[in-house]
Design a protein around this motif. Structure first.
Motif, PDB file in Angstrom:
ATOM      1  N   UNK A   1     -20.192 -21.181  39.564  1.00 17.51           N
ATOM      2  CA  UNK A   1     -20.709 -22.165  40.511  1.00 17.51           C
ATOM      3  C   UNK A   1     -19.895 -22.130  41.797  1.00 17.51           C
ATOM      4  N   UNK A   2     -20.573 -22.297  42.935  1.00 20.87           N
ATOM      5  CA  UNK A   2     -19.861 -22.620  44.180  1.00 20.87           C
ATOM      6  C   UNK A   2     -20.397 -23.973  44.664  1.00 20.87           C
ATOM      7  N   UNK A   3     -19.503 -24.893  44.931  1.00 24.20           N
ATOM      8  CA  UNK A   3     -19.866 -26.271  45.251  1.00 24.20           C
ATOM      9  C   UNK A   3     -19.051 -26.791  46.428  1.00 24.20           C
ATOM     10  N   UNK A   4     -19.640 -27.744  47.184  1.00 24.90           N
ATOM     11  CA  UNK A   4     -18.925 -28.312  48.334  1.00 24.90           C
ATOM     12  C   UNK A   4     -17.570 -28.923  47.981  1.00 24.90           C
ATOM     13  N   UNK A   5     -17.454 -29.570  46.811  1.00 21.23           N
ATOM     14  CA  UNK A   5     -16.196 -30.247  46.478  1.00 21.23           C
ATOM     15  C   UNK A   5     -14.997 -29.315  46.504  1.00 21.23           C
TER      16      UNK A   5
ATOM     17  N   UNK B   1     -11.115 -30.314  47.690  1.00 19.55           N
ATOM     18  CA  UNK B   1     -10.208 -30.315  46.532  1.00 19.55           C
ATOM     19  C   UNK B   1      -9.185 -29.198  46.602  1.00 19.55           C
ATOM     20  N   UNK B   2      -9.530 -28.084  47.285  1.00 17.56           N
ATOM     21  CA  UNK B   2      -8.572 -26.981  47.366  1.00 17.56           C
ATOM     22  C   UNK B   2      -7.262 -27.475  47.986  1.00 17.56           C
ATOM     23  N   UNK B   3      -7.371 -28.389  48.942  1.00 13.43           N
ATOM     24  CA  UNK B   3      -6.198 -28.979  49.604  1.00 13.43           C
ATOM     25  C   UNK B   3      -5.466 -29.947  48.676  1.00 13.43           C
ATOM     26  N   UNK B   4      -6.269 -30.690  47.900  1.00 12.42           N
ATOM     27  CA  UNK B   4      -5.695 -31.781  47.119  1.00 12.42           C
ATOM     28  C   UNK B   4      -5.020 -31.301  45.842  1.00 12.42           C
ATOM     29  N   UNK B   5      -5.593 -30.256  45.212  1.00  7.70           N
ATOM     30  CA  UNK B   5      -5.108 -29.902  43.871  1.00  7.70           C
ATOM     31  C   UNK B   5      -4.562 -28.482  43.746  1.00  7.70           C
TER      32      UNK B   5
ATOM     33  N   UNK C   1     -10.491 -23.058  42.015  1.00  2.00           N
ATOM     34  CA  UNK C   1     -11.037 -23.988  41.029  1.00  2.00           C
ATOM     35  C   UNK C   1     -12.552 -23.810  40.919  1.00  2.00           C
ATOM     36  N   UNK C   2     -13.096 -24.158  39.765  1.00  2.00           N
ATOM     37  CA  UNK C   2     -14.543 -24.096  39.612  1.00  2.00           C
ATOM     38  C   UNK C   2     -14.990 -23.982  38.171  1.00  2.00           C
ATOM     39  N   UNK C   3     -16.298 -23.947  38.027  1.00  2.80           N
ATOM     40  CA  UNK C   3     -16.969 -24.023  36.729  1.00  2.80           C
ATOM     41  C   UNK C   3     -17.820 -22.781  36.510  1.00  2.80           C
TER      42      UNK C   3
ATOM     43  N   UNK D   1     -21.418 -40.046  48.252  1.00  2.09           N
ATOM     44  CA  UNK D   1     -21.217 -38.975  47.277  1.00  2.09           C
ATOM     45  C   UNK D   1     -20.403 -37.832  47.864  1.00  2.09           C
ATOM     46  N   UNK D   2     -20.673 -37.513  49.139  1.00  7.38           N
ATOM     47  CA  UNK D   2     -19.991 -36.389  49.778  1.00  7.38           C
ATOM     48  C   UNK D   2     -19.940 -36.589  51.274  1.00  7.38           C
ATOM     49  N   UNK D   3     -19.180 -35.737  51.942  1.00  5.26           N
ATOM     50  CA  UNK D   3     -19.042 -35.827  53.400  1.00  5.26           C
ATOM     51  C   UNK D   3     -18.928 -34.412  53.966  1.00  5.26           C
TER      52      UNK D   3
END
Length: 332
Positions: A48-52, A56-60, A68-70, A243-245
């Protein structure tokens, strides 16, 4: 399985500055060790490629970490009696072709998944994005039949499900997207009104024309300027699910807002941010409902499939640029 398995992985070479670039990623090979008792070896089939992933790459993540991903993965070797070779699972193991798991972090496909249904949908409509739409509409917006629902990024993985679930729930649905093809798709899947936000002369007028008496629910995937305009067209006691920005994820300089307080006060609005993981204890219920609607033909799914693990960064960047219609996935 005999012999060592080499996994390909994409690592974050350097933190994204503004828009991600292919040079921010690095493709590496990792030799996987032999399985220990209780472990299994998996091979990614769809990723999966997703906006989050952008915020999140910055945060975690640290530079050098695997992205990161599924994925939907097939078990190709098992020393864990609970998991048979050949079954498909959903894993959160990041951008890897192969990986080892103890099984604790794996999710089986919902029971009753028919052979004819693409397993990649477990990353989209019958997966995290679908659940985001489901809980965001039902629990955060608390939509009721007869209401008017607005959703932006409406042709994306989450937005396209939001619009269709709102129709199933007896609502009028207005959606906007960034191309004429996407707008045509929204009409095809049952949106009452849809427009291209890039070509309308005034967003304010387009929203007013689509629903002259305003909006009860606004499912916001975009934030930024769109949200600032839309909030002024909410009905009294309207609800906004944040939900998102995506309009803000790639900004190196934060946008200066108009401010939400005045419309929120005078229309007594409720605006709530949410993360779908908060409903982890109800995922089974949500997936069951989504699967049923897909099987009944009430919930249409469109996927943008990119072939080849080597193209993951390009698929990710394309998705952030809005090049996908529906859910963006990578087929290994």
């Amino acid at each position: 399985m005999a012999g060592m398995v080499t996994a390909k992985v994409w690592v974050l070479k350097k933190h994204f500055e503004g828009f991600p670039k292919t040079s921010d990623f690095d493709l590496k090979n990792i030799e996987l060790p032999n399985l220990k008792d209780g472990e299994l070896l998996l091979e990614s089939v769809f990723l999966s490629v997703d906006p989050y992933m952008r915020p999140y790459s910055r945060r975690v993540m640290k530079e050098g970490d695997v992205m990161i991903g599924t994925q939907v993965a097939r078990i190709i070797d098992s020393k864990n009696p609970a998991f048979a070779v050949g079954i498909f699972v959903v894993a959160k193991s990041g951008w890897r072709t192969h990986f080892i798991s103890d099984g604790k972090d794996l999710q089986l496909l919902p029971s009753g998944w028919p052979e004819s249904l693409p397993i990649s949908l477990a990353l989209g409509t019958i997966g995290m994005p679908g659940l985001t739409a489901y809980f965001g509409l039902l629990e955060v917006c608390k939509m009721k039949p007869g209401e008017t629902v607005l959703v932006n990024a409406a042709a994306g993985a989450v937005g396209s499900v939001v619009g269709q679930l709102a129709k199933i729930g007896g609502c009028k649905v207005v959606g906007c997207a960034g191309s004429d093809d996407k707008v045509a798709y929204l009409k095809k899947i049952g949106f009452d009104e849809a427009f291209n936000y890039k070509t309308v002369t005034s967003l304010d007028e387009a929203l007013r024309k689509a629903s002259p008496d305003g909006y009860d629910c606004f499912f916001d995937n975009v934030g930024g300027e769109f949200a600032s305009v839309a909030i002024n067209q909410m009905k009294k006691y309207g609800r906004i699910a944040v939900c998102g920005a995506i309009s803000q994820y790639n900004d190196s300089v934060p946008q200066k807002g108009p401010y939400v307080q005045m419309p929120m006060i005078f229309k007594e609005l409720r605006m709530e941010g949410f993360i779908v993981a908060s409903w982890n204890n109800r995922w089974e219920e949500g997936l069951k409902a989504l699967l049923k609607w897909v099987m009944e033909g009430k919930l249409k799914c469109h996927e943008q499939v990119t072939e080849g693990f080597e193209n993951m960064p390009a698929a990710f960047i394309g998705m952030l640029k809005g090049e996908n219609l529906g859910k963006a996935v990578v087929k290994v």
